[in-house]
Design an enzyme around this catalytic site. Structure first.
Site, PDB file in Angstrom:
ATOM      1  N   CYS A   1      -4.755   5.658  -5.184  1.00 32.02           N
ATOM      2  CA  CYS A   1      -4.117   4.369  -4.876  1.00 32.02           C
ATOM      3  C   CYS A   1      -2.630   4.524  -5.207  1.00 32.02           C
ATOM      4  O   CYS A   1      -2.256   4.693  -6.369  1.00 32.02           O
ATOM      5  CB  CYS A   1      -4.753   3.262  -5.704  1.00 32.02           C
TER       6      CYS A   1
ATOM      7  N   CYS B   1       0.868  -1.176   0.000  1.00 31.02           N
ATOM      8  CA  CYS B   1       0.000   0.000   0.000  1.00 31.02           C
ATOM      9  C   CYS B   1       0.909   1.232   0.000  1.00 31.02           C
ATOM     10  O   CYS B   1       1.544   1.532   1.014  1.00 31.02           O
ATOM     11  CB  CYS B   1      -0.889  -0.015   1.239  1.00 31.02           C
TER      12      CYS B   1
HETATM   13  N1  LIG Z   1      -4.508   1.850  -1.745  1.00 32.28           N
HETATM   14  C1  LIG Z   1      -3.262   1.141  -1.693  1.00 32.28           C
HETATM   15  C2  LIG Z   1      -3.309  -0.184  -2.400  1.00 32.28           C
HETATM   16  C3  LIG Z   1      -4.074  -1.153  -1.656  1.00 32.28           C
HETATM   17  C4  LIG Z   1      -3.981  -2.395  -2.405  1.00 32.28           C
HETATM   18  C5  LIG Z   1      -5.223  -3.210  -2.376  1.00 32.28           C
HETATM   19  N2  LIG Z   1      -6.358  -2.547  -2.969  1.00 32.28           N
HETATM   20  C6  LIG Z   1      -4.936  -4.519  -3.091  1.00 32.28           C
HETATM   21  O1  LIG Z   1      -3.957  -4.564  -3.871  1.00 32.28           O
HETATM   22  O2  LIG Z   1      -5.659  -5.448  -2.833  1.00 32.28           O
HETATM   23  C7  LIG Z   1      -2.109   1.968  -2.213  1.00 32.28           C
HETATM   24  O3  LIG Z   1      -2.076   3.157  -1.911  1.00 32.28           O
HETATM   25  O4  LIG Z   1      -1.216   1.413  -2.878  1.00 32.28           O
END
Ligand SMILES: N[C@H](CCC[C@H](N)C(=O)O)C(=O)O
Length: 332
Positions: free
Chosen positions: A236, A82
């Site tokens: 993300c 993350c």
């Molecule tokens: N929000 C996160 C990613 C979470 C990942 C999750 N959604 C997965 O890969 O299952 C970021 O800032 O990279």
């Protein structure tokens, strides 16, 4: 027993940060999963405004790392990485240990993190390493185009006859398409994101984070993401890093490695730099805010029973500063 958490966000991607060292014994994986499912719920069903997930901080198992981060999505699934969350964990561990540059243990790597200049008054910022990177279908968990080994800027006919996709893990899995503005804001991202994370499709049986990217200008991209285990999020970090990698690899005419890329998203802005190491491996720097919004505490048993009536909160005041920072972006 009371559980104390910090509500944090990176570019509006928000989490409850839970330091397990506050407990005599760490919570079990089942408790962590239940806690995440309960407190992340939105629309008033969760703890305050809910969250995109829970960042679990533990003692590191590696001498080279100052601490360990695990990522539990809002649906209780565990992610390998993350990017936005790692910046807030870096701030948390750095403050606790009076260190500015160190490594944090994550599922597949001990990643470098470093405090950098504040993005604005009361908007602390950190740079974090995003790696390892792989284009291998098996590593990504992808079965598409007759089990192609890699998919880089190619159509996946079952998904769309027009969009071209790239699949990459950083190390969590991402599917990325460069689109025009109309497509960026249209329904396609939600359609494909929901389908690829329905737990039944044969293309990404374990799900995938799906992003549409609009190139706004040289070294300026906008990334919108439908996240595995969460849905649409403000930002993300791993998706913005993976999108920056694809931008550099597919747009060599207007950018290159080691150049700062301005990445905007519905939650704000980050900067990325794409590197290719001496070993030819790619890795990215993700540079952005690490905002602590409020400190929350409540009985652990209540939280596990989704009863928030005894929760108490102390607001830090940083969210107002972050909102001012985002406001300054739009007027810039
Ligand atoms: N929000 C996160 C990613 C979470 C990942 C999750 N959604 C997965 O890969 O299952 C970021 O800032 O990279």
């Amino acid at each position: 027993m009371v559980v104390k958490m910090i509500k944090v966000h990176g570019s509006g991607n928000d989490f409850y940060l839970l330091d397990q060292t506050q407990f005599p014994e760490p919570l079990t994986d089942a408790q962590l999963q239940q806690l995440a499912i309960n407190i992340c719920k939105r629309e008033g069903a969760g703890l305050y405004e809910g969250a995109d997930g829970v960042l679990v901080v533990d003692k590191s198992e590696h001498p080279s790392a100052l601490g360990r981060m695990r990522v539990i999505n809002a649906d209780g699934t565990e992610a390998s990485m993350c990017g936005n969350g790692l910046r807030t964990v870096a701030r948390y561990l750095g403050t606790q240990n009076s260190q500015d540059a160190f490594r944090v243990q994550t599922m597949y790597a001990d990643l470098k993190v470093q405090a950098v200049a504040d993005f604005a008054d009361h908007v602390p910022a950190f740079s974090v390493e995003i790696s390892p990177v792989s284009f291998d279908a098996q590593t990504i968990g992808m079965h598409a185009n007759h089990d192609a080994q890699t998919i880089i800027n190619e159509t996946i006919p079952e998904l769309s006859t027009t969009l071209k996709f790239s699949a990459v893990s950083v190390p969590n899995p991402h599917l990325i398409a460069f689109v025009d503005h109309e497509t960026l804001v249209g329904p396609e991202l939600g359609r494909i994101g929901k389908w690829m994370n329905d737990g039944k499709n044969s293309i990404f049986p374990d799900g995938v984070n799906v992003s549409f990217v609009e190139v706004l200008g040289q070294n300026s991209i906008f990334v919108r993401t439908f996240e595995r285990g969460v849905g649409f999020t403000n930002a993300c970090g791993t998706a913005m890093s993976a999108s920056s990698l694809m931008y550099v690899l597919l747009h060599q005419e207007s950018t290159d490695f080691n150049q700062e890329i301005h990445v905007t998203n519905p939650g704000g802005m980050v900067k990325t730099i794409v590197h290719q190491g001496a070993d030819e491996e790619y890795w990215m720097e993700l540079i952005g805010n690490a905002t602590f919004v409020k400190i929350v505490s409540l009985p652990l048993d209540s939280a596990l029973a989704a009863d928030y009536s005894q929760a108490s909160v102390t607001v830090t005041g940083e969210q107002a500063a972050y909102a001012n920072f985002v406001g300054s972006l739009t007027t810039a």
